[in-house]
Design an enzyme around this catalytic site. Structure first.
Site, PDB file in Angstrom:
ATOM      1  N   ARG A 189       0.902  -1.211   0.029  1.00  0.00           N
ATOM      2  CA  ARG A 189       0.025  -0.144  -0.018  1.00  0.00           C
ATOM      3  C   ARG A 189       0.795   1.331  -0.095  1.00  0.00           C
ATOM      4  NH1 ARG A 189      -3.219  -2.880  -1.533  1.00  0.00           N
ATOM      5  NH2 ARG A 189      -5.315  -3.594  -0.666  1.00  0.00           N
ATOM      6  N   HIS A 216      -1.208   0.140  -9.769  1.00  0.00           N
ATOM      7  CA  HIS A 216      -1.685  -0.990  -8.819  1.00  0.00           C
ATOM      8  C   HIS A 216      -2.436  -2.193  -9.546  1.00  0.00           C
ATOM      9  CE1 HIS A 216      -4.012  -1.287  -4.790  1.00  0.00           C
ATOM     10  NE2 HIS A 216      -3.714  -2.608  -5.379  1.00  0.00           N
TER      11      HIS A 216
HETATM   12  P1  NDP Z   1      -1.326 -11.528   4.933  1.00  0.00           P
HETATM   13  O1  NDP Z   1      -2.488 -11.271   5.895  1.00  0.00           O
HETATM   14  O2  NDP Z   1      -1.528 -13.059   4.408  1.00  0.00           O
HETATM   15  O3  NDP Z   1      -0.124 -11.445   5.448  1.00  0.00           O
HETATM   16  C1  NDP Z   1       0.321 -10.337   6.167  1.00  0.00           C
HETATM   17  C2  NDP Z   1       1.975 -10.537   6.558  1.00  0.00           C
HETATM   18  O4  NDP Z   1       2.271  -9.476   7.162  1.00  0.00           O
HETATM   19  C3  NDP Z   1       2.075 -11.577   7.657  1.00  0.00           C
HETATM   20  O5  NDP Z   1       3.210 -12.355   7.673  1.00  0.00           O
HETATM   21  C4  NDP Z   1       2.247 -10.637   8.896  1.00  0.00           C
HETATM   22  O6  NDP Z   1       2.783 -11.498  10.107  1.00  0.00           O
HETATM   23  C5  NDP Z   1       2.821  -9.587   8.540  1.00  0.00           C
HETATM   24  N1  NDP Z   1       2.670  -8.365   9.344  1.00  0.00           N
HETATM   25  C6  NDP Z   1       1.562  -7.698   9.485  1.00  0.00           C
HETATM   26  N2  NDP Z   1       1.741  -6.566  10.627  1.00  0.00           N
HETATM   27  C7  NDP Z   1       2.841  -6.794  10.755  1.00  0.00           C
HETATM   28  C8  NDP Z   1       3.739  -5.947  11.825  1.00  0.00           C
HETATM   29  N3  NDP Z   1       3.392  -5.154  12.387  1.00  0.00           N
HETATM   30  N4  NDP Z   1       5.044  -6.331  11.822  1.00  0.00           N
HETATM   31  C9  NDP Z   1       5.702  -7.385  11.097  1.00  0.00           C
HETATM   32  N5  NDP Z   1       4.880  -8.197  10.371  1.00  0.00           N
HETATM   33  C10 NDP Z   1       3.762  -7.695   9.912  1.00  0.00           C
HETATM   34  O7  NDP Z   1      -1.437 -10.878   3.796  1.00  0.00           O
HETATM   35  P2  NDP Z   1      -1.243 -11.018   2.148  1.00  0.00           P
HETATM   36  O8  NDP Z   1       0.118 -11.649   2.149  1.00  0.00           O
HETATM   37  O9  NDP Z   1      -2.279 -11.756   1.560  1.00  0.00           O
HETATM   38  O10 NDP Z   1      -1.378  -9.573   1.470  1.00  0.00           O
HETATM   39  C11 NDP Z   1      -0.420  -8.505   2.042  1.00  0.00           C
HETATM   40  C12 NDP Z   1      -0.829  -7.209   1.482  1.00  0.00           C
HETATM   41  O11 NDP Z   1      -0.539  -7.108  -0.107  1.00  0.00           O
HETATM   42  C13 NDP Z   1      -2.467  -6.840   1.490  1.00  0.00           C
HETATM   43  O12 NDP Z   1      -2.808  -6.307   2.771  1.00  0.00           O
HETATM   44  C14 NDP Z   1      -2.576  -5.669   0.398  1.00  0.00           C
HETATM   45  O13 NDP Z   1      -2.441  -4.515   0.925  1.00  0.00           O
HETATM   46  C15 NDP Z   1      -1.343  -6.068  -0.521  1.00  0.00           C
HETATM   47  N6  NDP Z   1      -1.794  -6.372  -1.893  1.00  0.00           N
HETATM   48  C16 NDP Z   1      -1.516  -5.654  -3.148  1.00  0.00           C
HETATM   49  C17 NDP Z   1      -1.827  -6.019  -4.326  1.00  0.00           C
HETATM   50  C18 NDP Z   1      -1.382  -5.203  -5.422  1.00  0.00           C
HETATM   51  O14 NDP Z   1      -1.659  -5.492  -6.412  1.00  0.00           O
HETATM   52  N7  NDP Z   1      -0.571  -4.046  -5.164  1.00  0.00           N
HETATM   53  C19 NDP Z   1      -2.665  -7.181  -4.293  1.00  0.00           C
HETATM   54  C20 NDP Z   1      -2.908  -8.011  -3.218  1.00  0.00           C
HETATM   55  C21 NDP Z   1      -2.469  -7.587  -1.912  1.00  0.00           C
HETATM   56  P3  NDP Z   1       2.027 -12.401  10.801  1.00  0.00           P
HETATM   57  O15 NDP Z   1       2.385 -13.584   9.820  1.00  0.00           O
HETATM   58  O16 NDP Z   1       2.821 -12.892  12.124  1.00  0.00           O
HETATM   59  O17 NDP Z   1       0.719 -12.387  11.013  1.00  0.00           O
HETATM   60  C1  OXD Z   2      -5.588  -6.237  -2.920  1.00  0.00           C
HETATM   61  C2  OXD Z   2      -5.068  -5.269  -3.909  1.00  0.00           C
HETATM   62  O1  OXD Z   2      -5.586  -6.059  -1.939  1.00  0.00           O
HETATM   63  O2  OXD Z   2      -5.651  -5.397  -4.973  1.00  0.00           O
HETATM   64  O3  OXD Z   2      -5.912  -7.337  -3.446  1.00  0.00           O
HETATM   65  O4  OXD Z   2      -4.465  -4.284  -3.842  1.00  0.00           O
END
Ligand code: NDP
Ligand code: OXD
Length: 309
Positions: free
Chosen positions: A224, A272
């Site tokens: 993001r 995006h």
């Molecule tokens: P998940 O919820 O599966 O994973 C999130 C990860 O971030 C976990 O490993 C979590 O740790 C870690 N995390 C969260 N908060 C913290 C913190 N404070 N400190 C350290 N680590 C942290 O999310 P996804 O992998 O499915 O997606 C990640 C992001 O990608 C989405 O939220 C979205 O914003 C973005 N995205 C962007 C897209 C694009 O097209 N640009 C498309 C899809 C997604 P833990 O494992 O310990 O919980």
């Molecule tokens: C998502 C994205 O969160 O597209 O899936 O950013």
């Protein structure tokens, strides 16, 4: 009972077609033509307007059209107690990993520098670098981050990842918690951000943290825009501390025409698109959640509202 579809970025007709094959009787209503509010049982949304979802007294779940949910949670009037689910999907994950691999390889193989040299018609060979000696770091080892980290490791990179709780990903050195961030950044030459946007992660890539990266490091942000403090990233690129950035996400989208990222010669902007949700691949989990909600079974891919992801 009906499913509300609300997004100004996604095509409702594509979703309608995907649902038609799986659940022919599903009554899908597209915001703002909701019909009687009490008939809306499920919502499939991207960035709903403030207070929009509170209008529906019989909502059983709110589904994000993507993986992230901050665009739902940021509504201060979000109805309490309604579960939120998100997309976890093979196609979404693969698309993200492809983007990450492309971006990391572009920095690793100096393609960003060669693009600049080409514009100046300069025939200049840069010293080749060995992936095994190149340290990549992935912030967020969730569904997307762990897949990207694994695939980077499979390409031979020396990969580390950072999560909130300890995580074991094959071939990836694990760091976690606030105290794990600094050592991860200090060892990382190509940094990939795949964190969810929460109060803890907003602005995480600022002057202080970017300075911890070794000189010449590159940054890839596919999570993001609010993870990055734009002015601090630009300052780190301009000072020469960072060699480049690949950015897919921005504070304000579309990226305003006068934003300096557009014309910065060390920044690649993509709109995006790192991983767009494929409705044919994601619709089955929404349909399964409708079935589960009606049966009173636990929902798939439920979000922890308190954690924010
Ligand atoms: P998940 O919820 O599966 O994973 C999130 C990860 O971030 C976990 O490993 C979590 O740790 C870690 N995390 C969260 N908060 C913290 C913190 N404070 N400190 C350290 N680590 C942290 O999310 P996804 O992998 O499915 O997606 C990640 C992001 O990608 C989405 O939220 C979205 O914003 C973005 N995205 C962007 C897209 C694009 O097209 N640009 C498309 C899809 C997604 P833990 O494992 O310990 O919980
Ligand atoms: C998502 C994205 O969160 O597209 O899936 O950013």
């Amino acid at each position: 009972m009906a499913l509300l579809f609300s997004s100004k970025w996604d095509d409702p007709e594509r979703w309608r077609r995907a649902f038609a094959e799986l659940m022919p009787g599903l009554d899908m209503r597209v915001w703002p033509d909701t019909g009687p509010v009490e008939e809306i049982e499920f919502a499939l949304v991207w960035a709903p307007k403030r207070g929009e979802l509170r209008r529906f007294p019989n909502l059983r779940f709110i589904a994000s059209i993507g993986a992230g949910v901050e665009h739902i949670l940021r509504d201060p009037d979000l109805p309490n107690g309604v579960p939120i689910v998100r997309v976890v999907d093979r196609v979404l994950t693969s698309r993200m990993s492809e983007y990450v691999l492309a971006a990391v390889l572009r920095h690793h193989r100096n393609l960003d520098v060669y693009e600049r040299l080409q514009r100046e018609r300069r025939w200049e060979k840069l010293p080749p670098r060995d992936a095994a000696r190149r340290r990549a770091g992935v912030l967020g080892l969730g569904v997307l981050g762990s897949d990207a980290a694994r695939r980077l490791a499979a390409l031979g990179f020396d990969v580390a990842g950072w999560s909130r709780s300890p995580k074991a990903v094959d071939g990836v050195a694990g760091f976690h918690g606030p105290e794990g961030l600094e050592p991860l950044l200090r060892r990382t030459e190509v940094l990939v951000c795949l964190l969810p946007l929460t109060d803890e992660t907003r602005g995480i890539l600022d002057a202080r943290t970017l300075a911890l990266l070794p000189p010449g490091a590159a940054v890839v942000n596919a999570a993001r825009g609010e993870h990055v403090v734009d002015a601090d990233l630009i300052a780190a690129l301009d000072s020469g501390h960072l060699s480049g950035a690949t950015l897919d996400v921005f504070d304000k989208e579309p990226l305003p025409a006068d934003h300096p990222f557009w014309r910065h010669d060390k920044v690649l902007v993509t709109p995006h698109v790192a991983s767009l949700t494929d409705e044919r691949s994601a619709a089955p989990q929404i349909v399964e959640n409708i079935r589960r909600a009606r049966a009173g079974d636990p929902l798939l891919n439920a979000v922890d509202r308190a954690a924010g992801y």
